[in-house]
Design a protein around this motif. Structure first.
Motif, mmCIF file in Angstrom:
data_model
loop_
_atom_site.group_PDB
_atom_site.id
_atom_site.type_symbol
_atom_site.label_atom_id
_atom_site.label_comp_id
_atom_site.label_asym_id
_atom_site.label_seq_id
_atom_site.Cartn_x
_atom_site.Cartn_y
_atom_site.Cartn_z
ATOM 1 N N GLY A 172 0.815 -1.208 0.000
ATOM 2 C CA GLY A 172 0.000 0.000 0.000
ATOM 3 C C GLY A 172 0.849 1.258 0.000
ATOM 4 N N ASP A 173 1.919 1.271 0.807
ATOM 5 C CA ASP A 173 2.809 2.431 0.844
ATOM 6 C C ASP A 173 3.427 2.676 -0.531
ATOM 7 O OD1 ASP A 173 2.333 2.766 3.565
ATOM 8 O OD2 ASP A 173 4.133 1.653 4.174
ATOM 9 N N ASP A 174 3.885 1.590 -1.181
ATOM 10 C CA ASP A 174 4.525 1.729 -2.490
ATOM 11 C C ASP A 174 3.565 2.284 -3.536
ATOM 12 O OD1 ASP A 174 6.899 0.765 -1.511
ATOM 13 O OD2 ASP A 174 6.809 -1.180 -2.514
ATOM 14 N N ILE A 175 2.328 1.782 -3.548
ATOM 15 C CA ILE A 175 1.367 2.265 -4.548
ATOM 16 C C ILE A 175 1.017 3.726 -4.309
ATOM 17 C CG2 ILE A 175 -1.048 2.085 -5.293
ATOM 18 C CD1 ILE A 175 0.713 0.131 -6.716
ATOM 19 N N TRP A 176 0.781 4.106 -3.051
ATOM 20 C CA TRP A 176 0.436 5.502 -2.796
ATOM 21 C C TRP A 176 1.586 6.435 -3.140
ATOM 22 C CZ3 TRP A 176 -3.980 7.566 -2.986
ATOM 23 C CH2 TRP A 176 -5.119 6.909 -2.510
ATOM 24 N N CYS A 177 2.819 6.031 -2.845
ATOM 25 C CA CYS A 177 3.962 6.871 -3.211
ATOM 26 C C CYS A 177 4.109 6.941 -4.722
ATOM 27 C CB CYS A 177 5.241 6.332 -2.571
ATOM 28 S SG CYS A 177 6.658 7.455 -2.764
ATOM 29 N N SER A 178 3.898 5.823 -5.410
ATOM 30 C CA SER A 178 3.997 5.829 -6.877
ATOM 31 C C SER A 178 2.921 6.709 -7.499
ATOM 32 C CB SER A 178 3.909 4.401 -7.425
ATOM 33 O OG SER A 178 2.598 3.873 -7.309
ATOM 34 N N ARG A 179 1.734 6.722 -6.908
ATOM 35 C CA ARG A 179 0.676 7.606 -7.407
ATOM 36 C C ARG A 179 1.041 9.074 -7.186
ATOM 37 N NH1 ARG A 179 -4.929 4.692 -5.181
ATOM 38 N NH2 ARG A 179 -5.005 3.002 -6.725
ATOM 39 N N TYR A 180 1.653 9.370 -6.045
ATOM 40 C CA TYR A 180 2.097 10.742 -5.792
ATOM 41 C C TYR A 180 3.101 11.176 -6.861
ATOM 42 C CZ TYR A 180 4.597 14.663 -3.691
ATOM 43 O OH TYR A 180 5.198 15.873 -3.479
ATOM 44 N N LEU A 181 4.079 10.323 -7.145
ATOM 45 C CA LEU A 181 5.071 10.647 -8.169
ATOM 46 C C LEU A 181 4.407 10.884 -9.514
ATOM 47 C CD1 LEU A 181 7.902 8.078 -7.315
ATOM 48 C CD2 LEU A 181 7.800 10.497 -6.703
ATOM 49 N N LEU A 182 3.424 10.061 -9.857
ATOM 50 C CA LEU A 182 2.735 10.201 -11.136
ATOM 51 C C LEU A 182 1.944 11.506 -11.201
ATOM 52 C CD1 LEU A 182 2.198 8.879 -13.854
ATOM 53 C CD2 LEU A 182 0.314 7.606 -12.807
ATOM 54 N N GLU A 183 1.314 11.877 -10.099
ATOM 55 C CA GLU A 183 0.592 13.157 -10.041
ATOM 56 C C GLU A 183 1.556 14.324 -10.252
ATOM 57 O OE1 GLU A 183 -2.499 13.981 -9.942
ATOM 58 O OE2 GLU A 183 -3.709 12.603 -8.739
ATOM 59 N N ARG A 184 2.728 14.263 -9.627
ATOM 60 C CA ARG A 184 3.698 15.346 -9.764
ATOM 61 C C ARG A 184 4.247 15.426 -11.186
ATOM 62 N NH1 ARG A 184 6.744 17.141 -5.341
ATOM 63 N NH2 ARG A 184 7.870 18.312 -6.956
ATOM 64 N N ILE A 185 4.510 14.296 -11.793
ATOM 65 C CA ILE A 185 5.071 14.280 -13.141
ATOM 66 C C ILE A 185 4.054 14.785 -14.160
ATOM 67 C CG2 ILE A 185 5.866 12.729 -14.984
ATOM 68 C CD1 ILE A 185 7.217 11.093 -12.677
ATOM 69 N N THR A 186 2.801 14.349 -14.044
ATOM 70 C CA THR A 186 1.773 14.846 -14.970
ATOM 71 C C THR A 186 1.506 16.332 -14.736
ATOM 72 O OG1 THR A 186 0.060 14.000 -13.455
ATOM 73 C CG2 THR A 186 0.650 12.626 -15.333
ATOM 74 N N GLU A 187 1.630 16.776 -13.496
ATOM 75 C CA GLU A 187 1.510 18.204 -13.187
ATOM 76 C C GLU A 187 2.565 18.993 -13.951
ATOM 77 O OE1 GLU A 187 3.131 20.776 -9.453
ATOM 78 O OE2 GLU A 187 1.763 19.149 -8.937
ATOM 79 N N GLN A 188 3.796 18.525 -13.935
ATOM 80 C CA GLN A 188 4.875 19.215 -14.625
ATOM 81 C C GLN A 188 4.713 19.148 -16.143
ATOM 82 O OE1 GLN A 188 8.634 17.734 -13.208
ATOM 83 N NE2 GLN A 188 8.288 18.428 -11.119
ATOM 84 N N ALA A 189 4.131 18.052 -16.628
ATOM 85 C CA ALA A 189 3.957 17.883 -18.075
ATOM 86 C C ALA A 189 2.725 18.611 -18.608
ATOM 87 C CB ALA A 189 3.860 16.395 -18.413
ATOM 88 N N GLY A 190 1.872 19.121 -17.707
ATOM 89 C CA GLY A 190 0.654 19.786 -18.160
ATOM 90 C C GLY A 190 -0.378 18.817 -18.693
ATOM 91 N N VAL A 191 -0.408 17.613 -18.109
ATOM 92 C CA VAL A 191 -1.359 16.576 -18.503
ATOM 93 C C VAL A 191 -2.154 16.171 -17.270
ATOM 94 C CG1 VAL A 191 -1.559 14.208 -19.380
ATOM 95 C CG2 VAL A 191 0.118 15.754 -20.378
ATOM 96 N N VAL A 192 -3.420 15.821 -17.452
ATOM 97 C CA VAL A 192 -4.277 15.452 -16.328
ATOM 98 C C VAL A 192 -4.263 13.932 -16.156
ATOM 99 C CG1 VAL A 192 -6.643 15.435 -15.447
ATOM 100 C CG2 VAL A 192 -5.745 17.468 -16.616
ATOM 101 N N LEU A 193 -4.084 13.493 -14.925
ATOM 102 C CA LEU A 193 -4.123 12.070 -14.595
ATOM 103 C C LEU A 193 -5.506 11.715 -14.062
ATOM 104 C CD1 LEU A 193 -2.817 9.277 -13.827
ATOM 105 C CD2 LEU A 193 -2.276 10.329 -11.612
ATOM 106 N N THR A 194 -6.078 10.627 -14.555
ATOM 107 C CA THR A 194 -7.328 10.126 -13.975
ATOM 108 C C THR A 194 -7.191 8.647 -13.669
ATOM 109 O OG1 THR A 194 -9.712 9.827 -14.259
ATOM 110 C CG2 THR A 194 -8.379 9.688 -16.246
ATOM 111 N N LEU A 195 -7.758 8.243 -12.515
ATOM 112 C CA LEU A 195 -7.847 6.837 -12.132
ATOM 113 C C LEU A 195 -9.279 6.339 -12.236
ATOM 114 C CD1 LEU A 195 -5.477 6.694 -9.006
ATOM 115 C CD2 LEU A 195 -4.938 6.240 -11.397
#
Length: 431
Positions: free
Chosen positions: A270-293
């Motif tokens: 659970g810790d790994d998935i939540w941290c990986s989701r945080y990283l993905l949110e930050r990267i898409t934020e920088q790329a100007g793309v919206v992430l949806t789950l």
């Protein structure tokens, strides 16, 4: 030297050029009419130098220099980014604080607090929620000794708040019977990338549709693969952070991707998935793309997004484990509705019995069958040991809930003999 007044040239992203500028006629002509032969490369370089000398470009460069500063030679202090899950159960929140020196374990970090009334987790008249540091990862954005800290949330009296799903999961994983079985998880997180302004999948024509599914899965090419740089950046960020990411691929629906995390043991999944989701949110934020789950971001004849969870115990991985797996599947069949209710919002739009899913209303299992609720791999059947894949969780599931529920149902929960016999008969008819 003659000079020409011209409109601003197209500048790199993030650089604001002056609207009017004076350039020499010779330079202007060189930009409009590239020289013949091998000298044409020099024009591009000359233009880049010209653009880099603009005042705003200098500002961007200085900002990047500051962001990339290595603070280790000058101070022992580090930045810790405290990360937690907000009131919706999906919104990831974070804030930063300075720590006096590098740390190696969450117990070395102080508890912190935040305004729970602003995240939907506390009333305004008693808004303080306490963050308990639980897991540490290296920070790929700041580098150095800076860290990301996965936290869960408590009242000032020390009680887990209702949205804290980690606390209950940790309790289940601390049960001795569960500890002895060393539960492994491999989680396949699917996600969809959307264009910022129109909230339509990346690579899709605005207001329209691409060609039907078929050429996009694990595809290569500008007309078939959309968002590879984001996927690759996320892959490396996870490796840097210390997340046990094991792979990634383009998915069946264009603009959709998947990455796999694991094997992770117990609460670490659970810790790994939540941290990986945080990283993905930050990267898409920088790329100007919206992430949806969202588990079904596009209605119709398009695949949804799941979070298939591969699961095994020590007994399943040893000789004779296939019989243990079948007993676990029997238990899962008896608690099907309990699991479905905890496997993600909107999952009924995805689990239709189509697009590589089983019906949400019926439990089924099979070997190498991706249309079942639970799949067992062909290799597991042949070796007589291995793991099972729960294909029911949606892409927006809470990994603390799903992983702990699997352990609880298969290791701690005991069905009545009557219900067990009935379920065994039904499952036998399916095979």
């Amino acid at each position: 030297m003659a000079q020409t007044l011209v409109p601003s040239l197209h500048c790199p992203k993030g650089v604001v050029c002056n609207s009017r500028r004076m350039v020499s006629t010779k330079l202007w002509n060189s930009l409009l009419v590239p020289p013949q032969g091998p000298r044409s490369r020099k024009v591009g370089n000359a233009f880049k130098v010209l653009a880099a000398k603009t005042e705003s470009s200098g500002v961007v460069s200085r900002l990047e220099d500051l962001l990339n500063l290595d603070t280790k030679p000058y101070t022992d202090r580090i930045i810790a980014e405290y990360i937690w899950i907000g009131g919706t159960g999906l919104d990831i929140r974070s804030k930063s604080r300075t720590i006096s020196k590098p740390v190696e374990h969450p117990s070395e970090l102080p508890k912190w607090n935040y305004d729970g009334s602003s995240t939907g987790q506390a009333p305004g008249e008693d808004s303080e929620v306490i963050l308990y540091p639980q897991a540490i990862y290296k920070d790929p954005f700041r580098g150095g000794n800076h860290i990301l800290v996965i936290c869960d949330c408590y009242t000032p009296a020390g009680e887990p708040i209702p949205t804290n799903k980690r606390a209950r999961a940790a309790k289940i994983f601390s049960e001795q019977k569960v500890v002895n079985e060393v539960p492994w998880y491999g989680i396949e997180q699917e996600y969809t990338l959307l264009q910022t302004d129109v909230k339509w999948p990346l690579g899709w024509p605005v207001g329209g549709y691409p060609g039907p599914q078929g050429p996009y899965y694990c595809a290569v090419g500008a007309d078939k693969s959309f968002g590879r740089d984001i996927s690759d950046a996320h892959y490396k960020a996870c490796l840097y952070a210390g997340i046990n990411i094991s792979g990634t691929n383009g998915e069946v629906m264009p603009g959709q991707w998947e990455y796999q995390v694991g094997p992770s043991v117990g609460i670490e999944a659970g810790d790994d998935i939540w941290c990986s989701r945080y990283l993905l949110e930050r990267i898409t934020e920088q790329a100007g793309v919206v992430l949806t789950l969202d588990p079904k971001p596009i209605e119709g004849d398009w695949n949804g997004a799941g979070c298939h969870t591969n699961y095994s115990t020590k007994s399943m991985r040893e000789d004779g484990g296939f019989e243990v797996i079948k007993k676990a599947i029997l238990n899962l069949s008896l608690r099907h509705h309990d699991h479905i209710s905890a496997y993600g919002e909107g999952n009924e739009r995805r689990l239709t019995g189509k697009h590589e899913t089983a019906s949400i209303n019926t439990f089924s299992w099979g070997v190498a069958n991706r249309g079942c609720s639970v799949r067992v791999g062909r290799e597991t059947e042949q070796k007589g040991k291995g793991y099972l894949e729960d294909r029911r969780p949606a892409s927006n599931m809470d990994p603390y809930v799903v992983t702990s529920l699997l352990a609880e149902t298969t290791l701690l929960w005991e069905p009545t003999l009557e219900s067990e016999a009935l379920a065994a008969h039904k499952l036998q008819l399916q095979v």
